[in-house]
Design an enzyme around this catalytic site. Sequence first.
Site, mmCIF file in Angstrom:
data_model
loop_
_atom_site.group_PDB
_atom_site.id
_atom_site.type_symbol
_atom_site.label_atom_id
_atom_site.label_comp_id
_atom_site.label_asym_id
_atom_site.label_seq_id
_atom_site.Cartn_x
_atom_site.Cartn_y
_atom_site.Cartn_z
ATOM 1 N N TYR B 99 45.689 -58.160 27.094
ATOM 2 C CA TYR B 99 45.783 -57.803 28.426
ATOM 3 C C TYR B 99 44.283 -57.239 28.996
ATOM 4 O O TYR B 99 43.974 -57.501 30.100
ATOM 5 C CB TYR B 99 46.760 -56.944 28.985
ATOM 6 C CG TYR B 99 47.997 -57.696 28.766
ATOM 7 C CD1 TYR B 99 48.052 -58.849 29.837
ATOM 8 C CD2 TYR B 99 49.393 -57.543 28.263
ATOM 9 C CE1 TYR B 99 49.361 -59.514 30.072
ATOM 10 C CE2 TYR B 99 50.382 -58.162 28.162
ATOM 11 C CZ TYR B 99 50.453 -59.104 29.420
ATOM 12 O OH TYR B 99 51.806 -60.027 29.622
ATOM 13 N N GLU B 195 66.842 -61.963 2.238
ATOM 14 C CA GLU B 195 66.362 -62.725 3.700
ATOM 15 C C GLU B 195 67.345 -62.229 4.326
ATOM 16 O O GLU B 195 66.722 -62.058 5.809
ATOM 17 C CB GLU B 195 66.623 -64.000 3.313
ATOM 18 C CG GLU B 195 66.287 -64.873 4.774
ATOM 19 C CD GLU B 195 66.226 -66.288 4.538
ATOM 20 O OE1 GLU B 195 66.644 -66.928 3.396
ATOM 21 O OE2 GLU B 195 66.121 -67.329 5.421
ATOM 22 N N ASP B 247 68.126 -67.656 1.318
ATOM 23 C CA ASP B 247 69.017 -68.699 1.303
ATOM 24 C C ASP B 247 68.337 -70.022 0.428
ATOM 25 O O ASP B 247 67.422 -69.860 -0.010
ATOM 26 C CB ASP B 247 69.293 -69.214 2.865
ATOM 27 C CG ASP B 247 69.967 -68.268 3.509
ATOM 28 O OD1 ASP B 247 70.745 -67.733 3.083
ATOM 29 O OD2 ASP B 247 69.800 -68.398 4.966
#
Lengths: 602, 362
Positions: B99, B195, B247
């Site tokens: 910005y 995870e 996973d």
Amino acid sequence: MAIAETLASQQKSISVAEFFEKNKHLLGFDSPTRGIITTIKEAVDNSLDACEEAEVLPDIWVSITKLTKETLRITVEDNGPGIVPDNVPYVFGKLLYGSRFHQIRQSRGQQGIGISAAVLFAQLTTGVPARVISRTGADKPAYIFDLMIRTEKNEPEIIRKEECDWDRTHGTRIELEFTGTLAAKRRLIDYLKYTAVVNPHARIQADIDGEWFSFERVSDEVIVPPQAIAPHPHGIEFGTLKRMAALSTDNVHDFLVNGFSRVGTKSAEQMLGIAGIKDTRKAKGLSAEQLKELLAAMQEVAVPPPPASICLSPIGEEMIVQGLEKEFSLDFVKARTRKSQVFSGHPFIVEAAIGYGGKLEQEGQAQLLRFANRVPLLYQQGACAVTTAVTGINWRAYNLSQQSLPVGPILLLVHVASTNVPFTSESKDAIAAIPEIEKEITLALQDLGRELKNFISKRDRNKIAEDRARAVCSIIPEIAEKVAEIVELPTPDISPIEGQIMRRVVAKKKTEDGIVGISVVNYTRNPIEVMVYSLSEDNPEEAVPKPDFIDTIGTEFNAVWRTTIEPDSVWKAAYPGKGQGSIDIRGVDEKMKVVVDLDGEY
Amino acid sequence: MANTEKDRITQERLVSIAADWYGQMTEGRVPSITLPTRTKANIEYNATSEVWKYGDKGTTRTANSAKSALHILKMAYVVGFLKQQLIESRSSTLREMYYISEGWKRAKFAAQDESNMLVEDLEIVTELSREAFHLRPEEDGASIYGPLRLREQTRRGNRDIHCQEDVGEAGYPIPSNVENIEFLDHDASFVIAMETGGMYARLMENGFDEEHNAILLHLKGQPARSTRRMLRRINNELGIPVVVFTDGDPWSYRIFASIAYGSIKAAHMSDLLVTPTAQFIGVQPSDISDYNLPSDKLTEGDIAALKAELTDPRFDTDYWKKQIKLQLDMGLKSEQQAFASRGLDFVTKEYLPSRLGEMGII
């Protein structure tokens, strides 16, 4: 009664007019929308042909007026030679009546069906007779006719024939009333536009349901009408040979020499020798068997191609370019007219053009304009030999992308001129796949493709040079400023970088705090004498140095300075102002100059 | 203070970029900068540091086209901005800097991706992390829970925290600048990074941390840089092993790869972020059949990702080649919670102890 006899009592001859009444699609009258385009096309083609024969510059007026919700009145008027009153009913009221059918030369109309078919079509949909006004000269009266066609006999029916007043000294006007819609208006305008492209000597004006279109002529050159030639021995069929022989009073040797183009004494002797016919025999007395032998012999003997320059009238490269520039705004346009070639004894010439950029659609496939004998072909693009040839070319070789047709802001024009354009059907929408013609189209377009590639790569190089100039002249100075601020040192002088990259003459304009600054730096090795132009709303009267010349164009001031700049030197001028407008320098080779407007947003 | 010294070095390195350009320009040359090519094809294993880093392939940006010149101009503005920030001892986030660039006229960024990339470029050139530039990441790091006592230097003074006794069930949140942490003492034998939050909660509830003296760490998906930095510091400074539990799908293997081998995007930071000795504990593709885990079919995207991993230099080991090929043959994937199908204690009582045993950690 036997069946055969019953059937025989029902069998009768069919008039041409009746036949086409039932087979309208054969002539391009399959739907009311298409019928309007075909009608205008036939009438305009006739007008252009007539004007060419009379060697006048065509001035054609087309109008379509909505009469009721379903009916339209179509008017086409020209300044051609007019038609003698006795012939008017036949030209418009009888199918297969014409002057060009038996002639071997390039012309738009050939069979003499077109305009009378339109009359027939109008008569079928509204029953209103066709109105024709024609005048053959200032010293002759104009005649008005109301005509219909007796379909069962294919004969004109004159409902009215009167002398009348007409403001044209010569010409023809036809009015037809139709059932139809203006759904195909876009295509109709395209047809007029394309016609204007290949007939830059014609002025065509149109009022289509109140909307006005004008296609001005850009060439005042009258087209020399092509002359009819005798048939070529390689392009003749048995029936024609038989008919020609029957009408001849010559002996067979003279018959060959006089009746056919490019047949001299020697080739006539050769032909007769092969056919085993004595040269003193009368052509008229030859049996069908002998004529067959003769026809075969005619094919065997080599004769030069037909005299294309007499019977064909190509548009010409310059005229095609003019025509395209007039109707399309383009960045690049080039045309090619190939040498004449022959297929089956018929001479033909292929012309092609490529247009690029300008206001053409940036996206999508190229626009393909097809023409046969100066007539635009609007339908059946897919079935046309022109399309096959265009899609068969590897356009990627010319740095263009391709989805069968090339892709991008590209316009392709192909014109095939011939004494006998081989159409795929009577409606004359597509050119048949004749290998000789396809090959010529391919060669012409490949030639143009190479030129386009050169143009595009040159333009891209210029773009890169301009892009670099901007980077060097405007962004690098900003980098220099910022970097100097970070390292807390004075801003480095970047003019050596400019000079090294450019080795050119660099003109810059930059406006800061209400002062317009113009500078010209000579990075070349030689002194230059330049004129510096500034066109803007800022008044440059107080400029330092004073301009050598100031004038006003509208609300803008045009200031000119003349100066000599030594190598590696800079010339500067400044004056109060807002900085809009533009600058330019002259006196330096285009390739050696870079003009950068640092006030522009980019 | 140590920080001032660090800031001085950072400032010096940033300014030296500008000094290079200044030198180039005074010599009449167009300013340019060379950066390593940031692709999979240009990461190499560095045997000394045992991490994957950028190779020799470089791209030189020279300001001789408007686009490249603009890029260098933006870089100059960022360097100027960061220098000022260091002088004033202030900090900002990447988003704030994006910005701030609004006021840089032509040098302003078109999108935040552009400024993020540029900051990464500067990290590569200076061999410093963005934290050194006083650029804070917006996202939080992960949470840890376990027998570890640390001291965090906060804006409100130093805080001593024990990551089991002084925290709630969410654990201790890793701050964005891990350099402000000092390890005091610990009683841990390994770190297990997970995870999903579900598995983190399961291990906490079952008292896995107490039973095995484990530090539990919740990765929250692809781990933030501060999480990876934390793992590396624990591993390096405390000398305790790290295992990664995810996973059983291609995306999870990439989570592991970014911890153990380094990521392609941040290969220049590998020395700071990567834990080369981290080990993969599961879910292994072979576990799906060995433990008969509930599974889902591989999607087309999964298959493409697995195939891409077969050509990724980081996965070029016998272990991964075997596991990935096995998974492609099975066409199946499983989540780490799939072990719950064998009972809620199965993972803490059976799977993890037996795997940790195999791996020689317990």
